[in-house]
Design a protein around this motif. Sequence first.
Motif, PDB file in Angstrom:
ATOM      1  N   ARG A   1       0.836  -1.210   0.000  1.00  0.00           N
ATOM      2  CA  ARG A   1       0.000   0.000   0.000  1.00  0.00           C
ATOM      3  C   ARG A   1       0.871   1.261   0.000  1.00  0.00           C
ATOM      4  NH1 ARG A   1      -5.270   0.342   0.234  1.00  0.00           N
ATOM      5  NH2 ARG A   1      -5.560  -1.725   1.102  1.00  0.00           N
TER       6      ARG A   1
ATOM      7  N   GLN B   1       0.884   4.020  -2.949  1.00  0.00           N
ATOM      8  CA  GLN B   1       0.644   5.440  -2.663  1.00  0.00           C
ATOM      9  C   GLN B   1       1.762   6.296  -3.243  1.00  0.00           C
ATOM     10  OE1 GLN B   1       0.176   5.418   1.603  1.00  0.00           O
ATOM     11  NE2 GLN B   1      -2.056   5.201   1.477  1.00  0.00           N
TER      12      GLN B   1
ATOM     13  N   VAL C   1      -5.434   1.488  -4.724  1.00  0.00           N
ATOM     14  CA  VAL C   1      -5.660   0.061  -4.507  1.00  0.00           C
ATOM     15  C   VAL C   1      -6.966  -0.074  -3.734  1.00  0.00           C
ATOM     16  CG1 VAL C   1      -4.749  -2.047  -3.461  1.00  0.00           C
ATOM     17  CG2 VAL C   1      -3.166  -0.364  -4.428  1.00  0.00           C
TER      18      VAL C   1
END
Length: 159
Positions: free
Chosen positions: A10, A14, A20
Amino acid sequence: MYAYDPLPARSLAQHLKIRVISPVEIPEIDESLLQCLLAEDAGWSALTLPIGEGKHLIIYNPTHAATRYESNVMHELAHLLLGHQPIRFHQLSGGLLVREYRVPDEDAAAYLGGCLQISSRGLDWAFQRGMTLQEIAEHFGASVQMVRYRCNMTGWKLT
């Protein structure tokens, strides 16, 4: 950041400005499609959809374990980082369109995805500290299977 620091999928997404989401976050998704996508035997892990010029969205299967999430999303990010182009599209049983890549591209994405999860220097660090496969997996948010894969790819001999 050090080579032994975990790199959560994640966080990388980012940084790359790639959203996502799980299917439940898709606005106005048809309930029957959602049930198909979340079924135990749905047959998918994650997929990347182009959503505009140079922009992508990764949809992951939330029924999988957190360790599988990491592997799945890193694999999809690897396809994007490597600039892979799909060879064809096909639909899942629920109607979701997925991309299919050439075998060498899949192999490359598996390799890079593993490297992103557990770098070779991170693996060296863990073994120098006498960590078990389970401890390494927990440290990097990976499965033991991924740790074994990375050991095989980096030449570490498991005893």
